[in-house]
Design an enzyme around this catalytic site. Sequence first.
Site, PDB file in Angstrom:
ATOM      1  N   HIS A  21      16.074  11.686  -9.181  1.00  0.00           N
ATOM      2  CA  HIS A  21      17.229  12.199  -8.447  1.00  0.00           C
ATOM      3  C   HIS A  21      18.261  12.711  -9.448  1.00  0.00           C
ATOM      4  CE1 HIS A  21      15.429  10.681  -4.936  1.00  0.00           C
ATOM      5  NE2 HIS A  21      16.136   9.601  -4.714  1.00  0.00           N
ATOM      6  N   VAL A  47       6.370   2.760  -2.817  1.00  0.00           N
ATOM      7  CA  VAL A  47       7.088   1.817  -3.668  1.00  0.00           C
ATOM      8  C   VAL A  47       6.212   0.595  -3.949  1.00  0.00           C
ATOM      9  CG1 VAL A  47       9.115   0.316  -3.842  1.00  0.00           C
ATOM     10  CG2 VAL A  47       9.354   2.638  -2.932  1.00  0.00           C
ATOM     11  N   ASN A  62      13.769   7.687  -9.327  1.00  0.00           N
ATOM     12  CA  ASN A  62      14.064   7.016  -8.061  1.00  0.00           C
ATOM     13  C   ASN A  62      13.082   5.940  -7.655  1.00  0.00           C
ATOM     14  OD1 ASN A  62      12.659   9.653  -7.773  1.00  0.00           O
ATOM     15  ND2 ASN A  62      12.372   8.954  -5.667  1.00  0.00           N
ATOM     16  N   THR A  63      11.801   6.063  -8.036  1.00  0.00           N
ATOM     17  CA  THR A  63      10.896   4.983  -7.619  1.00  0.00           C
ATOM     18  C   THR A  63      10.730   3.915  -8.699  1.00  0.00           C
ATOM     19  OG1 THR A  63       8.843   6.061  -8.310  1.00  0.00           O
ATOM     20  CG2 THR A  63       9.640   6.561  -6.084  1.00  0.00           C
ATOM     21  N   GLU A 123      22.065   8.551   3.989  1.00  0.00           N
ATOM     22  CA  GLU A 123      22.104   8.419   2.538  1.00  0.00           C
ATOM     23  C   GLU A 123      23.547   8.457   2.008  1.00  0.00           C
ATOM     24  OE1 GLU A 123      19.113   8.026   1.339  1.00  0.00           O
ATOM     25  OE2 GLU A 123      19.153   8.410  -0.809  1.00  0.00           O
ATOM     26  N   CYS A 177      18.168   4.139  -4.024  1.00  0.00           N
ATOM     27  CA  CYS A 177      17.853   4.750  -5.319  1.00  0.00           C
ATOM     28  C   CYS A 177      18.999   5.616  -5.856  1.00  0.00           C
ATOM     29  CB  CYS A 177      16.577   5.588  -5.219  1.00  0.00           C
ATOM     30  SG  CYS A 177      16.488   6.595  -3.734  1.00  0.00           S
ATOM     31  N   LYS A 211      25.257   5.151   2.581  1.00  0.00           N
ATOM     32  CA  LYS A 211      24.757   4.116   1.681  1.00  0.00           C
ATOM     33  C   LYS A 211      25.327   4.272   0.274  1.00  0.00           C
ATOM     34  CE  LYS A 211      20.271   3.463   3.943  1.00  0.00           C
ATOM     35  NZ  LYS A 211      18.938   4.077   3.985  1.00  0.00           N
ATOM     36  N   ARG A 229      17.897  17.337  -0.441  1.00  0.00           N
ATOM     37  CA  ARG A 229      16.518  17.147  -0.903  1.00  0.00           C
ATOM     38  C   ARG A 229      16.030  18.445  -1.555  1.00  0.00           C
ATOM     39  NH1 ARG A 229      14.387  12.259  -0.741  1.00  0.00           N
ATOM     40  NH2 ARG A 229      14.667  12.012   1.507  1.00  0.00           N
ATOM     41  N   THR A 272       0.807  -1.223   0.000  1.00  0.00           N
ATOM     42  CA  THR A 272       0.000   0.000   0.000  1.00  0.00           C
ATOM     43  C   THR A 272       0.842   1.275   0.000  1.00  0.00           C
ATOM     44  OG1 THR A 272      -0.137  -0.144   2.398  1.00  0.00           O
ATOM     45  CG2 THR A 272      -1.982  -1.073   1.146  1.00  0.00           C
ATOM     46  N   GLY A 273       2.142   1.162   0.273  1.00  0.00           N
ATOM     47  CA  GLY A 273       3.010   2.341   0.316  1.00  0.00           C
ATOM     48  C   GLY A 273       3.422   2.815  -1.073  1.00  0.00           C
TER      49      GLY A 273
END
Lengths: 354, 354, 354, 354
Positions: free
Chosen positions: C245, C20, C330-331, C206, C153, C209, C238, C17-18
Amino acid sequence: MSAHNGKRIPVAVLGATGSVGQRFVQLLADHPWFEVAEVVASDRSAGKCYGEAAEWRLTADMPDAARNLKVKDYDEELTSPVAFSALPGEVAGEIEARLAKAGHAVLSNASTYRMDPDVPLVIAEVNADHVKGIERQKQNKGWAGYIITNGNCTAITLSLSLKPLHDAFGLDGVMVTTMQAISGAGYPGVPSLDMLDNVVPYISTEEEKMSEEARKFLGSYDGEFTLADFNVSASCNRVMVRDGHTEAVSVRLKNKATVDEAIEAFESFRGRPQELGLPSAPKQPVVVRREKNRPQPVLDRDTSGGMASVVGRVRPCDILDLKYTVLGHNTVRGAAGASVLNAELLKAEGLLPS
Amino acid sequence: MSAHNGKRIPVAVLGATGSVGQRFVQLLADHPWFEVAEVVASDRSAGKCYGEAAEWRLTADMPDAARNLKVKDYDEELTSPVAFSALPGEVAGEIEARLAKAGHAVLSNASTYRMDPDVPLVIAEVNADHVKGIERQKQNKGWAGYIITNGNCTAITLSLSLKPLHDAFGLDGVMVTTMQAISGAGYPGVPSLDMLDNVVPYISTEEEKMSEEARKFLGSYDGEFTLADFNVSASCNRVMVRDGHTEAVSVRLKNKATVDEAIEAFESFRGRPQELGLPSAPKQPVVVRREKNRPQPVLDRDTSGGMASVVGRVRPCDILDLKYTVLGHNTVRGAAGASVLNAELLKAEGLLPS
Amino acid sequence: MSAHNGKRIPVAVLGATGSVGQRFVQLLADHPWFEVAEVVASDRSAGKCYGEAAEWRLTADMPDAARNLKVKDYDEELTSPVAFSALPGEVAGEIEARLAKAGHAVLSNASTYRMDPDVPLVIAEVNADHVKGIERQKQNKGWAGYIITNGNCTAITLSLSLKPLHDAFGLDGVMVTTMQAISGAGYPGVPSLDMLDNVVPYISTEEEKMSEEARKFLGSYDGEFTLADFNVSASCNRVMVRDGHTEAVSVRLKNKATVDEAIEAFESFRGRPQELGLPSAPKQPVVVRREKNRPQPVLDRDTSGGMASVVGRVRPCDILDLKYTVLGHNTVRGAAGASVLNAELLKAEGLLPS
Amino acid sequence: MSAHNGKRIPVAVLGATGSVGQRFVQLLADHPWFEVAEVVASDRSAGKCYGEAAEWRLTADMPDAARNLKVKDYDEELTSPVAFSALPGEVAGEIEARLAKAGHAVLSNASTYRMDPDVPLVIAEVNADHVKGIERQKQNKGWAGYIITNGNCTAITLSLSLKPLHDAFGLDGVMVTTMQAISGAGYPGVPSLDMLDNVVPYISTEEEKMSEEARKFLGSYDGEFTLADFNVSASCNRVMVRDGHTEAVSVRLKNKATVDEAIEAFESFRGRPQELGLPSAPKQPVVVRREKNRPQPVLDRDTSGGMASVVGRVRPCDILDLKYTVLGHNTVRGAAGASVLNAELLKAEGLLPS
């Protein structure tokens, strides 16, 4: 209550770490009559100093005087005679009543008591005489102090512009469509994913509040509050603006008026704060811009320090009688600033507890 | 005119390098009936290939078929029987008339001829019968071809939603406040300094267009065009949205209707394009969302490929009778898509030149 | 596990449901090999149908096939051999391990296992050979199934652009400053008050990562994963962009290269998905734009359906060797699309459980 | 030249109706030393009063004193000894030279003369000693007056932060990626269609300017200007922010420094304006924020009235030595405010013509 012989009156700010709370702290920083002596917030913040507890989100820096105040819990007793409340609705009812009962003058931004038949809902320029209702409130509620509310930010901006028209021509109906700023939803408030490249055509309970509060503001007090006898139909939208609610208004008048007569009514309007020369009173409560594309939030929201309603585009309406656009700073005139002006009015009228 | 026996009909796009021109090229890329054969633009672009001349600003890539078309000058003769015009107002009048005179069917987005007493202003679902006016236009103007206009983007979105109400209950007055997308102003259009954190409460001539065009769309044709007999009062605002005009509408009805009856009217509404099964026709011209916070530009503007008007928040109005919010994609349904659908209608009705 | 003889392979989407999760449901709607058979979400949603549980926030409508799927609880057993995980980090660790143990192929977007020495971190074009690590994972963990992760991402977009340079010239150091989209923070994510008229120069964890994941992607597998031997220094910001991105990159190379040689390396790069002709593989993993002001999120994020990294502004760097700008969706490429492509790779390589 | 015995020095503002020109008028409104006596603009505005000619776009109202000044044409003679120039590059060269020749001190924002070997490029805190170059300029050019330039807005913000590091540790290389505000492009500037939901990864000539200007600011004057001997590699991007350029910086140092030593260098830095107590000098030219997510444009651009560079996120860099984020107000410190501070410096050093 602490004495304040000749010095500035100590005041408390409830909900001091939130958006409107921060605005109170900012507006009161150099106030000639009031001094922030107590800041009150939820458990999470209580015990910390304000500088640490409040994640400051206003452009100008946090006032130095506030930085070291220790944040009190909602349960602690307050010593300030005056309490400005920026409490969230869920807790406002109980806490504000407790403080009023204990003798404080509570100036509230919460919606809880706005339509309470015993509680004045006041815009200092519009219905200063409603403060007469304080006496009856104390009797009916059995309180040593009292609660005065200011209205919803959208209703305040609208009602300031309606008052001169109502006085001069008599209102018979009001249609209004709002384009409201995101600061009106507090912090964290509206997700950026909902606002980027978007309009949200709904704000919970806002349309109802605009309608009933405008009619209480423009109504009368004669032992009880009577709503003004015109309908208000509102459509509320959220747009990607930080501060400043823009409202497209159309009015039906009992006595017809030309555009020039309406502008004259807006510009000549003065209220009790202007008569009394209150410190936070704008020189002119309603400012009219003649340019064809004003008011605009980014250019006009800070007019008179954010305390004026700025009107533009006054023109005939083919359905009702006249239409115009009005803009007001929602967290200044629509919230903290309105409460501060109300407190100034109460002091000038000799109605503050000591 | 070139023959097109069984093949796709060659069409020209005028003003092909601008925002609406690009949208035409995109919408026609895979069209079953029409094929972009000629792209026409100002001196600056003429002679280049389209891929070079058009600084493409739509999300999807430029269609390959268009990339190598040579851009023609406004003065060159066209061979396509159909010309879609996205010309700027300053030049549209002369060029469109010249093409109509020469026998082309000109489907125009420009405002020049919209209110011309000889020119049909058509939304295919709303007033398809107005194409009957073509004959009289040819006679009166002495043209071999003709001009059909579609209206202002805001007026189209509004009128699509008004039509079912007018048919079912009779309109007696319309109030509308718009929150319009920046793409409506073309490119470069509105400076970012004017839109960031702002609302601009004025769009030149927009309010007048909404009023008169809505009344022509919903009016009748009986040898001449008669405007519908209700007033429209509009307040137009620009907000920081890329595509999709949102409009807060309130209507007074001749025959009262409940919210449910209005929704039923919206949802059951079908027009001539739906009857004819035209390729670009949305299944349902007016789509109703039941959620309390819809329609929203970012979520709803692409409904039915951007060809539907999306209605939400249908509810009673305390001043007029009913109010609702309507959203339409301004460069698809409000511009290029409307012209394409009109061309499909003309073809289906046998009115295109060959 | 359910059989799927010749038919589409049933898959589960975890955290469906989110943001992604919705993207997974969208990308898989018309997938030739996979079919969404199970949607899994938290208690709050479980038991409802997906159409009701998921507040859909993508532009295109929810796929009809998904609308009526009943949402399962995290505790329920799954029958699909393949599980795409869009689980939040707090719960991913336990649930993904349980499913892998039970024999499912788990394709995870969560960060939990990315740097686990037994878990392949895979971009299908960059290090397809790392899937060889699956066998060792099963042995070491004692699992019947396995977990394959795709990266952050920002790291995916960067690493896709670094791979051709590393292959051709050898990387010796990478500096990168990102301008990241708000959708990367999920929903509700970043408050609009933090993003309007603003840049937030920090995204938690971030930068770390980006550094370690890029080096694992470009590292080798030879019984164990060895990180590539160059440093990555990242500064993450951001900005007010919905999707896409943008990253300003500067690289130091072991063997010097001209701008033209770098562009040639980017454009000629193909990976295993291109060799295998996988359904979601972009024709060209890295697309180079020659315009001086590209890539831009609004114009380029949907290149190849959002599956390509788009590079531009390749030019010399006066501190390191070369610099360029790279943009990725990104998604899509940075999350759901990367997992889907990894699943296609696993199927083509015969590594999916049946 | 007019006398100014004891009174405020009359100054002219060239290009007074544009964005930077308006900022000059605003900053000088209550200045203790200078008084705007002449406003100069193009033909279009000349002859009108300033209140009418300038479409005011700053939040606070136009200063009353400026409102009635008559706008002069570029060709008219000026009587003020000091001229602040916000002229566009196309005309600045000729007009500024003419005024300098005639004996005026010209403080210019235009890029025309910045890298001229005879013209000082000055940030008052960074290279106040470069004003010694005025004498040589007058001789070489044969001018009675002179030109002093301040740099590009991005270069000023960067250089203010580099100066303390260069003094303390010696710079050996600088990488910088900018996220620049739209006000930097003037009005109308960047179209909203290019900025909404977008980043533009290119600003014409900006990267070259940052590199050469930073090296002139941090270079030396000894009869001639010598550039500092380190490279600067810049990547410039436009983001949707009104005011305030954010820059992600990484530096290589000749003498290694810890994060704490760098912070100490930033915070203890003072320049000549601070020594002289100039009216517009920020108390601290470089302010360091300790929060992990600062500086942010909306919260920090007005620090010290917009005259400070605000640094945050100081941390080690795995490629060079240290990295940090710096923010400066581009139209205050990066333009009009920088010129005003330079003029104050010149007055305090006795270098203004009388």
